[in-house]
Design a protein around this motif. Structure first.
Motif, mmCIF file in Angstrom:
data_model
loop_
_atom_site.group_PDB
_atom_site.id
_atom_site.type_symbol
_atom_site.label_atom_id
_atom_site.label_comp_id
_atom_site.label_asym_id
_atom_site.label_seq_id
_atom_site.Cartn_x
_atom_site.Cartn_y
_atom_site.Cartn_z
ATOM 1 N N LEU A 246 0.836 -1.198 0.000
ATOM 2 C CA LEU A 246 0.000 0.000 0.000
ATOM 3 C C LEU A 246 0.869 1.246 0.000
ATOM 4 O O LEU A 246 1.967 1.241 0.562
ATOM 5 N N SER A 247 0.373 2.305 -0.595
ATOM 6 C CA SER A 247 1.042 3.602 -0.521
ATOM 7 C C SER A 247 0.319 4.443 0.524
ATOM 8 O O SER A 247 -0.915 4.494 0.543
ATOM 9 N N ARG A 248 1.052 5.076 1.384
ATOM 10 C CA ARG A 248 0.489 5.940 2.414
ATOM 11 C C ARG A 248 1.356 7.179 2.528
ATOM 12 O O ARG A 248 2.567 7.118 2.339
ATOM 13 N N LYS A 249 0.764 8.283 2.852
ATOM 14 C CA LYS A 249 1.484 9.518 3.111
ATOM 15 C C LYS A 249 1.583 9.724 4.619
ATOM 16 O O LYS A 249 0.948 9.003 5.394
ATOM 17 N N ARG A 250 2.369 10.727 5.001
ATOM 18 C CA ARG A 250 2.532 11.034 6.421
ATOM 19 C C ARG A 250 1.153 11.258 7.061
ATOM 20 O O ARG A 250 0.270 11.879 6.472
ATOM 21 N N ASN A 251 0.980 10.708 8.240
ATOM 22 C CA ASN A 251 -0.249 10.783 9.044
ATOM 23 C C ASN A 251 -1.400 9.947 8.483
ATOM 24 O O ASN A 251 -2.513 10.032 8.995
ATOM 25 N N GLU A 252 -1.163 9.142 7.472
ATOM 26 C CA GLU A 252 -2.187 8.227 6.983
ATOM 27 C C GLU A 252 -1.968 6.860 7.632
ATOM 28 O O GLU A 252 -0.857 6.513 8.006
ATOM 29 N N SER A 253 -3.045 6.088 7.736
ATOM 30 C CA SER A 253 -2.991 4.828 8.486
ATOM 31 C C SER A 253 -3.504 3.658 7.669
ATOM 32 O O SER A 253 -4.180 3.830 6.657
ATOM 33 N N VAL A 254 -3.202 2.482 8.186
ATOM 34 C CA VAL A 254 -3.737 1.216 7.708
ATOM 35 C C VAL A 254 -4.322 0.527 8.933
ATOM 36 O O VAL A 254 -3.685 0.497 9.990
ATOM 37 N N VAL A 255 -5.510 -0.025 8.800
ATOM 38 C CA VAL A 255 -6.165 -0.713 9.912
ATOM 39 C C VAL A 255 -6.245 -2.193 9.579
ATOM 40 O O VAL A 255 -6.663 -2.578 8.485
ATOM 41 N N ILE A 256 -5.843 -3.023 10.548
ATOM 42 C CA ILE A 256 -5.865 -4.469 10.378
ATOM 43 C C ILE A 256 -6.839 -5.060 11.391
ATOM 44 O O ILE A 256 -6.671 -4.884 12.608
ATOM 45 N N ASP A 257 -7.853 -5.727 10.897
ATOM 46 C CA ASP A 257 -8.820 -6.453 11.729
ATOM 47 C C ASP A 257 -9.475 -5.565 12.791
ATOM 48 O O ASP A 257 -9.796 -6.027 13.880
ATOM 49 N N ASP A 258 -9.669 -4.306 12.508
ATOM 50 C CA ASP A 258 -10.290 -3.351 13.436
ATOM 51 C C ASP A 258 -9.593 -3.277 14.794
ATOM 52 O O ASP A 258 -10.133 -2.712 15.741
ATOM 53 N N LYS A 259 -8.408 -3.868 14.922
ATOM 54 C CA LYS A 259 -7.716 -3.896 16.208
ATOM 55 C C LYS A 259 -6.337 -3.260 16.151
ATOM 56 O O LYS A 259 -5.839 -2.783 17.146
ATOM 57 N N ILE A 260 -5.716 -3.291 14.990
ATOM 58 C CA ILE A 260 -4.336 -2.813 14.850
ATOM 59 C C ILE A 260 -4.329 -1.652 13.860
ATOM 60 O O ILE A 260 -4.864 -1.767 12.757
ATOM 61 N N VAL A 261 -3.721 -0.537 14.280
ATOM 62 C CA VAL A 261 -3.625 0.636 13.419
ATOM 63 C C VAL A 261 -2.145 0.954 13.224
ATOM 64 O O VAL A 261 -1.399 1.114 14.195
ATOM 65 N N ILE A 262 -1.722 1.015 11.981
ATOM 66 C CA ILE A 262 -0.341 1.364 11.642
ATOM 67 C C ILE A 262 -0.388 2.717 10.938
ATOM 68 O O ILE A 262 -1.050 2.857 9.912
ATOM 69 N N THR A 263 0.318 3.701 11.507
ATOM 70 C CA THR A 263 0.301 5.060 10.989
ATOM 71 C C THR A 263 1.700 5.468 10.553
ATOM 72 O O THR A 263 2.672 5.219 11.277
ATOM 73 N N VAL A 264 1.801 6.104 9.392
ATOM 74 C CA VAL A 264 3.073 6.665 8.946
ATOM 75 C C VAL A 264 3.272 7.959 9.733
ATOM 76 O O VAL A 264 2.513 8.915 9.593
ATOM 77 N N VAL A 265 4.268 7.972 10.599
ATOM 78 C CA VAL A 265 4.529 9.115 11.464
ATOM 79 C C VAL A 265 5.454 10.110 10.777
ATOM 80 O O VAL A 265 5.249 11.320 10.839
ATOM 81 N N GLU A 266 6.477 9.593 10.093
ATOM 82 C CA GLU A 266 7.469 10.473 9.482
ATOM 83 C C GLU A 266 8.145 9.756 8.329
ATOM 84 O O GLU A 266 8.378 8.544 8.391
ATOM 85 N N VAL A 267 8.467 10.497 7.296
ATOM 86 C CA VAL A 267 9.256 9.986 6.178
ATOM 87 C C VAL A 267 10.455 10.917 6.047
ATOM 88 O O VAL A 267 10.297 12.120 5.854
#
Length: 71
Positions: free
Chosen positions: A4-25
């Motif tokens: 997936l492509s994500r920009k700063r401050n964008e997130s990916v959610v896995i199984d409604d339990k885990i959130v991965i956010t791009v904090v800094e590039v």
């Protein structure tokens, strides 16, 4: 593998339990923030490999009590 492509401050959610956010590039490094339940272990891959090798190394190096007796 899902890519997936994500920009700063964008997130990916896995199984409604885990959130991965791009904090800094910065250059070729990406800092990620991970929100997960406490019962979900989160490790960098090299740390997980070291953890998985520890029990095997301990088994290989530990001698049985009979082997430890000096004759």
């Amino acid at each position: 593998m899902l890519v997936l492509s994500r920009k700063r401050n964008e997130s990916v959610v896995i199984d409604d339990k885990i959130v991965i956010t791009v904090v800094e590039v910065r250059g070729d490094k990406v800092r990620l923030g991970i929100q997960a339940p406490r019962d979900v272990p989160v490790h960098r891959s090299e740390i997980l490999a070291a953890i998985q090798q520890e029990p095997a190394a301990a088994t290989e190096t530990s001698a049985s009590p009979e082997d430890q007796v000096q004759r």
